[in-house]
Design an enzyme around this catalytic site. Structure first.
Site, PDB file in Angstrom:
ATOM      1  CD  GLU A 122      17.381 -40.287   0.212  1.00 56.10           C
ATOM      2  OE1 GLU A 122      16.107 -40.308   1.302  1.00 56.10           O
ATOM      3  OE2 GLU A 122      17.806 -40.637   0.023  1.00 56.10           O
ATOM      4  CG  HIS A 162      16.948 -46.147  11.120  1.00 53.52           C
ATOM      5  ND1 HIS A 162      17.335 -47.356  10.336  1.00 53.52           N
ATOM      6  CD2 HIS A 162      16.194 -46.117   9.805  1.00 53.52           C
ATOM      7  CE1 HIS A 162      16.547 -47.530   9.234  1.00 53.52           C
ATOM      8  NE2 HIS A 162      15.790 -46.693   9.044  1.00 53.52           N
TER       9      HIS A 162
END
Length: 351
Positions: A74, A143
């Site tokens: 990321e 998540h």
């Protein structure tokens, strides 16, 4: 507040019904067709079409140089996007889940957010970082997070959260066209349709919901403008993303005279629309899924108190997620739901 259609193409007669995923896909498709500098990048966004299929079909249509997969990195994804933006492109990086955005925070805060200021306007970072956020899929701690408040603290970043397919497409197009970095969080719990506060009680599938009517072409929903989705005179409810639908379901089921405002853009915040409503109703309830302490509701509460103190008939109340790690099996107890919202409304209206 009424939206202004910014592009004539949005007036075309073709108005298909879309869920939020389809609307987001349509926004990227429209922008890639209009502007060859728009590129889409991220983990599995190419051939696979993204974990939620938001980028499905784009690589086949525009090729691997404009829609491409990246390593699971990321920091690298956002860092490369900042460089692309400075070079003249308009990258739309996807972070697969908002929970994974933290390794890229230094690039967002130290580079993207400051680039225009540091270069005295010579360079900009016209990047739009898309990411699913919030719960609703039993994804557990890694998540399901809602980290929006972190980004609203950073000068130079804009933070956007849609609640309908129409807004998702219009806001995403506006974000891609913006010359500053935008964090675009997508509430995955309502990707395919809005829900009430109960897991087993859908409000309406998007295919039948009025908000699913989405123009096929180009249009923008202006960043920094809230929307009054339900007028009322007895109470102002501030929400965004999934919680707009939860709040609406409560006030409509209970027949409460509440004005529900969808913030849509958290930063820049449309405080004028918020203040005008609270000045009228004298009461304010804030609903968001993120944890309570230092959540965006705290900032909203402070600004409402500063602007509307003498109009308030009761303290500003918040209904939020709890200050705990995100639970897996108990996520529907974690969500702000009808019971907690009703209790907060009773408390406000009693004062």
């Amino acid at each position: 507040m009424t939206d202004t259609i910014v592009s004539a193409e949005a007036e075309a007669p073709t108005t298909p019904r879309m869920n939020m995923i389809q609307a987001i896909n349509s926004a990227m498709d429209v922008m890639m067709e209009r502007d060859p500098n728009v590129v889409v990048m991220g983990e599995d966004v190419g051939f696979f079409g993204g974990v939620f299929r938001a980028t499905a079909g784009l690589q086949a249509k525009y090729g691997k140089t404009r829609v491409f997969d990246t390593p699971i990195n990321e920091c690298g994804i956002i860092g490369v996007a900042v460089g692309m933006g400075a070079y003249g492109l308009r990258p739309v990086p996807e972070i697969q889940f908002a929970d994974y955005i933290y390794p890229g925070m230094d690039q967002l805060i130290s580079e993207a957010a400051r680039l225009r200021y540091r270069s005295a306007g010579e360079f900009t970072a016209p990047i739009t970082v898309r990411s699913p956020f919030g719960g609703g899929i039993f994804g557990g701690q890694t998540h399901s997070q809602s980290p929006e408040a972190i980004f609203t603290h950073v000068a130079g970043l804009k933070t956007v959260i849609p609640s309908t397919p129409y807004d998702a497409k219009g806001l995403l197009i506006a974000a891609i066209e913006d010359n500053d970095p935008v964090i675009f969080f997508e509430p995955k719990r309502i990707y395919n349709g809005p829900f009430s506060g109960h897991y087993d009680r859908p409000v309406q599938p998007w295919s039948k919901h009025p908000a699913s009517e989405v123009p096929a072409g180009h249009y923008r929903v202006e960043l920094g403008k809230a929307k009054i989705v339900r007028p009322g005179a007895g109470l102002t409810i501030l929400a965004y993303g999934t919680m707009v639908h939860v709040a609406l379901s409560v006030v409509e089921e209970q027949g409460i005279d509440a004005e529900v405002i969808d913030l849509r853009t958290l930063l820049p915040l449309d405080i004028d629309t918020v203040a005008a409503s609270v000045e009228k109703t004298g009461r304010c309830l804030i609903v968001h899924e993120a944890t309570r302490t230092s959540g965006f509701g705290a900032e909203l509460s402070a600004q409402v108190q500063e602007r509307c103190f003498y109009a308030l008939e009761a303290p500003v109340e918040r209904v939020t997620g709890f200050d705990t790690p995100y639970p897996h099996s108990l996520e529907w107890a974690y969500f702000p739901g009808p019971v907690r919202i009703r209790e907060a409304i009773k408390k406000i209206m009693k004062d």
